[in-house]
Write an enzyme that holds these catalytic residues in place. Structure first.
Site: not given
Ligand code: VGL
Ligand code: ZN
Length: 204
Positions: A13, A111, A156
């Site tokens: 991410d 995702k 994540c």
């Molecule tokens: C994430 C919160 C919500 C992350 C993704 O990438 O850690 N955290 N969506």
């Protein structure tokens, strides 16, 4: 030193919304990008993940009555933290940070695109049943060891590491190539849990 062919670098991410000025900015999130780019030159298998939510995603506080970000709700699969809107499909916030080298990736896993289920882990959605496809991809490519980095350490990256070790991968989290959100001690909790569950916490 180069990593063997049975090793994969999983970059979690690294998107604009998790970096400076993003809607869910992780403190110093973009400071790890140079490190990650140099790590990429050492791996033959590289996977990127991309948080990819529809605007009506139920993990957004804006889609729940009278809720504000960082409160929790009970979902069908258990407790869910509510977040500010982030990584909405097709928006700038969902794009990879411009400094991240995306040219070497063999696979991009999206995702969190189902309205009703959030997905922290790169392997399973938060219902712990729905697969993202990453496990199949890695197994078909004879990957035995995964090296995790990216954002965020306590969400994540953490959930991906726990699933990876449960799925039988030798699992490493590269601590100097990740940063935490830090919500109610989540950073220390995740580090302790990873230690207990056989995740190797390393610096590279
Ligand atoms: C994430 C919160 C919500 C992350 C993704 O990438 O850690 N955290 N969506
Ligand atoms: Zn998300």
């Amino acid at each position: 030193m180069n990593f063997e062919r049975d090793c994969s670098l999983i970059i979690i991410d690294l998107q604009n919304d998790f970096c400076a000025d993003g809607s869910l900015a992780v403190n110093e999130g973009d400071k790890i990008i140079n490190k990650i780019n140099s790590l990429q030159t050492k791996f033959s298998s590289i996977v990127l993940t991309q948080d990819w939510h529809p605007l009506d995603h139920l993990s957004f506080a804006s889609n729940q009555n009278n809720k504000t970000p960082y409160e929790t709700v009970e979902m069908s699969y258990g407790v869910q933290v509510l977040w500010p809107n982030h990584c909405v499909q097709g928006t700038f916030g969902a794009e990879f940070h411009k400094d991240l080298d995306t040219s070497k990736a063999n696979m991009i896993i999206r995702k969190g695109y189902r309205k009703q289920i959030d997905s922290y882990s790169a392997f399973y959605e938060n219902d712990k049943k729905t697969l993202t496809g990453l496990d199949g991809f890695l197994k078909q490519n004879n990957i035995k060891k995964v090296y995790l980095c990216g954002l965020a350490l306590d969400f994540c990256v953490y959930y991906s590491a726990i699933d990876a070790t449960n799925l039988g991968y030798e699992t490493y989290v590269i601590l100097n190539a990740t940063k935490a959100i830090e919500l109610d001690g989540s950073k220390n909790k995740s580090l302790k849990d990873m230690e207990i569950k056989n995740v190797n916490l390393i610096h590279l």
